[in-house]
Design an enzyme around this catalytic site. Structure first.
Site, mmCIF file in Angstrom:
data_model
loop_
_atom_site.group_PDB
_atom_site.id
_atom_site.type_symbol
_atom_site.label_atom_id
_atom_site.label_comp_id
_atom_site.label_asym_id
_atom_site.label_seq_id
_atom_site.Cartn_x
_atom_site.Cartn_y
_atom_site.Cartn_z
ATOM 1 N N ALA A 32 0.865 -1.193 0.000
ATOM 2 C CA ALA A 32 0.000 0.000 0.000
ATOM 3 C C ALA A 32 0.902 1.245 0.000
ATOM 4 C CB ALA A 32 -0.961 -0.003 1.187
ATOM 5 N N LEU A 33 1.795 1.275 -0.958
ATOM 6 C CA LEU A 33 2.890 2.247 -0.951
ATOM 7 C C LEU A 33 2.404 3.668 -1.202
ATOM 8 C CD1 LEU A 33 5.503 0.155 -2.972
ATOM 9 C CD2 LEU A 33 5.154 0.235 -0.494
ATOM 10 N N HIS A 37 6.953 5.843 1.520
ATOM 11 C CA HIS A 37 7.749 4.666 1.127
ATOM 12 C C HIS A 37 8.714 5.027 -0.002
ATOM 13 C CE1 HIS A 37 4.001 2.621 2.689
ATOM 14 N NE2 HIS A 37 4.932 2.012 3.378
ATOM 15 N N GLY A 147 11.274 4.422 8.039
ATOM 16 C CA GLY A 147 10.791 5.793 8.197
ATOM 17 C C GLY A 147 10.839 6.240 9.663
ATOM 18 N N ASP A 150 7.610 6.056 12.146
ATOM 19 C CA ASP A 150 7.420 4.994 13.143
ATOM 20 C C ASP A 150 8.670 4.952 14.031
ATOM 21 O OD1 ASP A 150 4.848 4.018 12.209
ATOM 22 O OD2 ASP A 150 5.933 3.351 10.438
#
Ligand code: PAF
Length: 282
Positions: A32-33, A37, A147, A150
């Site tokens: 689900a880029l 991403h 990333g 997170d």
């Protein structure tokens, strides 16, 4: 771009690159880029000769109340994006390839996994640490990119890699934001238009709290005021808003001489949004 689903084929591809002395980067994802991403992919291309992206919706990091079945899966459009981003290899194993019959091991990173999002999602970071350890062993990259959005995940992975002597560099990539400051996330798609407007309050409240702490205001007062702003804006609850040591994630009552991170998780309807910002050392 090669799309590979078997571990033997993955290992053969990476062996070939290594034989020519090429440097390999890994970007682990659950698909689900979005632009966040692709920023990881761009950073990976700058750091290595070959870029591997993994797409694996990891069942072990979903809790019993989290809807694994509803997680967006769109491999064809993801693959097209990765192809355009000049990715060399898409590693897309199925669950049986990742967790074969008899799989019985778990990587658990104590302490750092337990607070913040770990408190609301018991077992989540065990699932993340286990699958990331496997991905690193499968791809054997020189560098793996995660990333900063997170932040707790990044800190857990760094701790695990140091503890288990895994020979890989872990690189954090700054959060990609929408024009109004909201961090890019697959979860933003769950917000209706009214909630999407309210969501702007999250980066604003975080930024104001970071600035207030930076000016020397009391940490507790800055955090309380940020929480109040979020509730006034329309968030239904704030799971946590904390100033933590940037590396260990131990909460800090006062801003000290070491790098600190302001971390927040807040709920808008049924969607839980997270964000974080640096508060640099004095
Ligand atoms: O951040 C994610 O997408 C996942 O937690 C990760 C790191 C790919 C592990 O499944």
């Amino acid at each position: 771009m090669q799309i590979i689903r078997s571990l033997n084929a993955l290992r053969a591809a990476v062996r070939g690159w290594r034989a020519s002395g090429e440097r390999v980067a890994l970007v682990p994802t659950m698909g689900a880029l979005h632009a966040g991403h692709m920023a990881l992919v761009d950073a990976a291309r700058r750091r290595a000769d070959r870029v591997v992206v993994s797409i694996f919706v990891n069942p072990t990091q979903f809790g019993p109340n989290e809807d694994l079945a509803a997680y967006p899966r769109r491999e064809a459009s993801d693959a097209a994006l990765l192809e355009a981003g000049k990715v060399d290899l898409l590693w897309a194993p199925d669950v049986a390839e990742m967790y074969p019959e008899g799989f019985a091991s778990t990587v658990s990173v104590r302490g750092i996994s337990e607070g913040l999002c770990g408190a609301a999602r018991p077992g989540h970071f065990d699932g993340v640490a286990t699958v990331v350890a496997k991905l690193l062993n499968q791809v054997t990259p020189d560098v793996a990119l995660f990333g900063e959005k997170d932040w707790q995940q990044l800190a857990v992975v760094r701790r695990m890699v140091a503890d288990l002597d895994i020979g890989v560099e872990i690189a954090g990539v700054p959060t990609v934001r929408e024009d109004d400051g909201l961090a890019r996330s697959s979860r933003n798609a769950y917000l209706d238009p009214e909630q999407r407007l309210i969501a702007r309050a999250l980066p604003r409240a975080l930024g104001e709290a970071a600035a207030a702490i930076g000016r020397g205001e009391a940490v507790a007062a800055a955090l309380e005021s940020a929480e109040r702003r979020l509730i006034e804006a329309g968030f239904v609850g704030v799971d946590y808003i904390l100033l933590c040591d940037a590396e260990t994630l131990v909460p800090m009552r006062a801003w000290a001489e070491r790098p600190a991170r302001l971390l927040v998780a807040a709920r808008l309807g049924t969607t839980r949004l997270i964000d974080n910002l640096a508060v640099p050392a004095k």
